[in-house]
Design a protein around this motif. Sequence first.
Motif, PDB file in Angstrom:
ATOM      1  N   GLY A 182      15.143  10.843  10.321  1.00 13.17           N
ATOM      2  CA  GLY A 182      14.276  11.522  11.294  1.00 13.17           C
ATOM      3  C   GLY A 182      13.093  10.677  11.737  1.00 13.17           C
ATOM      4  O   GLY A 182      12.077  11.208  12.169  1.00 13.17           O
ATOM      5  N   TYR A 183      13.207   9.354  11.615  1.00 16.52           N
ATOM      6  CA  TYR A 183      12.087   8.479  11.970  1.00 16.52           C
ATOM      7  C   TYR A 183      12.078   8.117  13.452  1.00 16.52           C
ATOM      8  O   TYR A 183      11.149   7.486  13.927  1.00 16.52           O
ATOM      9  N   PHE A 184      13.138   8.484  14.151  1.00 17.45           N
ATOM     10  CA  PHE A 184      13.316   7.961  15.504  1.00 17.45           C
ATOM     11  C   PHE A 184      13.022   9.018  16.554  1.00 17.45           C
ATOM     12  O   PHE A 184      13.214  10.205  16.335  1.00 17.45           O
TER      13      PHE A 184
ATOM     14  N   HIS B 127      19.549  -3.855   4.912  1.00 18.50           N
ATOM     15  CA  HIS B 127      20.448  -3.275   5.919  1.00 18.50           C
ATOM     16  C   HIS B 127      19.672  -2.270   6.775  1.00 18.50           C
ATOM     17  O   HIS B 127      18.899  -1.471   6.256  1.00 18.50           O
ATOM     18  N   ASP B 128      19.896  -2.332   8.064  1.00 18.38           N
ATOM     19  CA  ASP B 128      19.308  -1.364   8.987  1.00 18.38           C
ATOM     20  C   ASP B 128      20.335  -0.249   9.195  1.00 18.38           C
ATOM     21  O   ASP B 128      21.456  -0.526   9.641  1.00 18.38           O
ATOM     22  N   MET B 129      19.962   0.982   8.868  1.00 18.02           N
ATOM     23  CA  MET B 129      20.964   2.065   8.919  1.00 18.02           C
ATOM     24  C   MET B 129      21.407   2.403  10.341  1.00 18.02           C
ATOM     25  O   MET B 129      22.329   3.187  10.532  1.00 18.02           O
ATOM     26  N   ARG B 130      20.767   1.795  11.338  1.00 12.94           N
ATOM     27  CA  ARG B 130      21.239   1.975  12.722  1.00 12.94           C
ATOM     28  C   ARG B 130      22.432   1.079  13.027  1.00 12.94           C
ATOM     29  O   ARG B 130      23.065   1.197  14.053  1.00 12.94           O
TER      30      ARG B 130
ATOM     31  N   LEU C 222      21.344   4.758   0.690  1.00 10.76           N
ATOM     32  CA  LEU C 222      20.803   4.218   1.949  1.00 10.76           C
ATOM     33  C   LEU C 222      19.829   5.191   2.582  1.00 10.76           C
ATOM     34  O   LEU C 222      20.221   6.293   2.943  1.00 10.76           O
ATOM     35  N   PRO C 223      18.579   4.829   2.736  1.00 12.66           N
ATOM     36  CA  PRO C 223      17.926   3.623   2.265  1.00 12.66           C
ATOM     37  C   PRO C 223      17.490   3.822   0.809  1.00 12.66           C
ATOM     38  O   PRO C 223      17.116   4.912   0.405  1.00 12.66           O
ATOM     39  N   CYS C 224      17.520   2.734   0.074  1.00 15.21           N
ATOM     40  CA  CYS C 224      17.332   2.827  -1.380  1.00 15.21           C
ATOM     41  C   CYS C 224      15.907   2.526  -1.831  1.00 15.21           C
ATOM     42  O   CYS C 224      15.593   2.690  -3.011  1.00 15.21           O
TER      43      CYS C 224
ATOM     44  N   ASN D 237      21.610   9.717   1.129  1.00 16.04           N
ATOM     45  CA  ASN D 237      20.401   9.470   1.928  1.00 16.04           C
ATOM     46  C   ASN D 237      19.328  10.372   1.331  1.00 16.04           C
ATOM     47  O   ASN D 237      19.359  11.593   1.521  1.00 16.04           O
ATOM     48  N   LEU D 238      18.388   9.768   0.580  1.00 17.94           N
ATOM     49  CA  LEU D 238      17.532  10.561  -0.300  1.00 17.94           C
ATOM     50  C   LEU D 238      16.048  10.465   0.031  1.00 17.94           C
ATOM     51  O   LEU D 238      15.573   9.441   0.515  1.00 17.94           O
ATOM     52  N   PHE D 239      15.353  11.536  -0.287  1.00 22.59           N
ATOM     53  CA  PHE D 239      13.894  11.569  -0.265  1.00 22.59           C
ATOM     54  C   PHE D 239      13.331  11.342   1.146  1.00 22.59           C
ATOM     55  O   PHE D 239      12.525  10.443   1.378  1.00 22.59           O
TER      56      PHE D 239
ATOM     57  N   ASP E 236       3.025   7.755  -7.823  1.00 25.26           N
ATOM     58  CA  ASP E 236       3.245   8.872  -8.747  1.00 25.26           C
ATOM     59  C   ASP E 236       4.485   9.693  -8.385  1.00 25.26           C
ATOM     60  O   ASP E 236       4.733  10.742  -8.950  1.00 25.26           O
ATOM     61  N   ARG E 237       5.273   9.207  -7.408  1.00 21.27           N
ATOM     62  CA  ARG E 237       6.491   9.960  -7.079  1.00 21.27           C
ATOM     63  C   ARG E 237       7.350  10.032  -8.329  1.00 21.27           C
ATOM     64  O   ARG E 237       7.415   9.098  -9.112  1.00 21.27           O
ATOM     65  N   ASN E 238       7.954  11.162  -8.478  1.00 25.52           N
ATOM     66  CA  ASN E 238       8.442  11.493  -9.796  1.00 25.52           C
ATOM     67  C   ASN E 238       9.828  10.925 -10.121  1.00 25.52           C
ATOM     68  O   ASN E 238      10.832  11.339  -9.580  1.00 25.52           O
TER      69      ASN E 238
ATOM     70  N   GLY F 215      15.023   1.078  -5.279  1.00 25.42           N
ATOM     71  CA  GLY F 215      16.257   1.283  -6.041  1.00 25.42           C
ATOM     72  C   GLY F 215      16.188   2.306  -7.160  1.00 25.42           C
ATOM     73  O   GLY F 215      17.055   2.333  -8.033  1.00 25.42           O
ATOM     74  N   ARG F 216      15.189   3.204  -7.114  1.00 19.98           N
ATOM     75  CA  ARG F 216      15.039   4.098  -8.284  1.00 19.98           C
ATOM     76  C   ARG F 216      16.262   5.004  -8.500  1.00 19.98           C
ATOM     77  O   ARG F 216      16.650   5.237  -9.643  1.00 19.98           O
ATOM     78  N   HIS F 217      16.882   5.506  -7.410  1.00 21.45           N
ATOM     79  CA  HIS F 217      18.091   6.327  -7.605  1.00 21.45           C
ATOM     80  C   HIS F 217      19.292   5.438  -7.929  1.00 21.45           C
ATOM     81  O   HIS F 217      20.114   5.778  -8.775  1.00 21.45           O
TER      82      HIS F 217
ATOM     83  N   TYR G 112       0.832  -1.216   0.000  1.00 22.28           N
ATOM     84  CA  TYR G 112       0.000   0.000   0.000  1.00 22.28           C
ATOM     85  C   TYR G 112       0.865   1.263   0.000  1.00 22.28           C
ATOM     86  O   TYR G 112       0.491   2.284  -0.577  1.00 22.28           O
ATOM     87  N   TYR G 113       2.012   1.206   0.671  1.00 21.93           N
ATOM     88  CA  TYR G 113       2.936   2.349   0.659  1.00 21.93           C
ATOM     89  C   TYR G 113       3.338   2.672  -0.784  1.00 21.93           C
ATOM     90  O   TYR G 113       3.321   3.827  -1.214  1.00 21.93           O
ATOM     91  N   HIS G 114       3.659   1.610  -1.542  1.00 22.13           N
ATOM     92  CA  HIS G 114       4.091   1.819  -2.930  1.00 22.13           C
ATOM     93  C   HIS G 114       2.923   2.264  -3.810  1.00 22.13           C
ATOM     94  O   HIS G 114       3.121   2.989  -4.782  1.00 22.13           O
TER      95      HIS G 114
ATOM     96  N   GLY H 169      20.990  -0.191   0.106  1.00 17.52           N
ATOM     97  CA  GLY H 169      20.599  -0.893   1.335  1.00 17.52           C
ATOM     98  C   GLY H 169      19.276  -0.356   1.838  1.00 17.52           C
ATOM     99  O   GLY H 169      19.002   0.846   1.729  1.00 17.52           O
ATOM    100  N   ASP H 170      18.435  -1.248   2.355  1.00 15.85           N
ATOM    101  CA  ASP H 170      17.150  -0.810   2.907  1.00 15.85           C
ATOM    102  C   ASP H 170      16.683  -1.859   3.919  1.00 15.85           C
ATOM    103  O   ASP H 170      16.995  -3.040   3.790  1.00 15.85           O
ATOM    104  N   LEU H 171      15.910  -1.391   4.881  1.00 14.27           N
ATOM    105  CA  LEU H 171      15.362  -2.281   5.904  1.00 14.27           C
ATOM    106  C   LEU H 171      14.234  -3.157   5.352  1.00 14.27           C
ATOM    107  O   LEU H 171      13.973  -4.252   5.863  1.00 14.27           O
TER     108      LEU H 171
END
Length: 241
Positions: A115-117, A94-97, A50-52, A109-111, A22-24, A55-57, A15-17, A71-73
């Motif tokens: 700041g999730y924590f 990969h967990d970036m922590r 990270l996180p990718c 570190n894109l998009f 429409d993300r550009n 993999g669009r970038h 559902y997230y995807h 890498g992505d969780l």
Amino acid sequence: MDTKNWFEDWFNTPYYHTLYKDRNTSDAQLFMKNITVFLELPKTTHILDLPCGKGRHAVFLNSLGYKVTGGDLSENSIKSAKKFENDRLTFKVHDMRKPFKNKYNAVFNLFTSFGYFEDDAEDILILQNIKNGLTNHGLFIFDFLNANKVKANLVAKETKVVDGITFHIKREIKNGFILKHISFFADDKQHSFTERVKFLDLDKMTSYFNKVGFTIMHIFGDYKLNDFDSENSNRLILVAK
Ligand SMILES: C[S@@+](CC[C@H](N)C(=O)[O-])C[C@H]1O[C@@H](n2cnc3c(N)ncnc32)[C@H](O)[C@@H]1O
């Protein structure tokens, strides 16, 4: 009780995807083209995205000639990204922590992938891991929302229909976090998720970067690399070493 963090669940759902389908892509590619040209990044650069996500970038950077690791969780996103792998493009969960095993010439570190924590210490730990994962003279490219513009233009309520799913979205800023409550009915079930991103403005990010010993070299406000302006810029993009 479910003790998982919101980002472990939500980003791993289909559902997230759907919501962000429409993300550009052309914006993402324009940004990657502009930043690699501006920084004169040689094709020998090994980039960690990270996180990718899916993999669009990373895929685009690889098509420009770079060796890229993503890498992505989210196991589902990595599974999907792995379809694009080649001898200069790899993906892993990969967990970036957690610290990285390898060193990279650049970390992207894109998009709004930060700041999730709850605790500032976790944000700083991630930046420290990134710094430790860079080679000498390695570069860190950080692309985040512009918190001040988000605050000034907050759309409190919105409904979006994507692929037959009606997403009800509510936004608020509370206790130093930008919250996006998303509820919808799909696959015979009612779902609700809350995205929670810390209100991190340029001052706060500068203090984080200083703490881990990153030096900010450039500050941009959008993917065309115009100067940052806290009132009007869509993004907060920092290049550090
Ligand atoms: C807003 S998305 C952006 C993804 C990608 N950079 C893009 O532009 O498509 C944020 C990503 O962060 C990932 N993520 C969240 N927490 C993470 C963590 N602790 N370690 C690694 N990835 C994480 C999510 O799975 C999600 O793919």
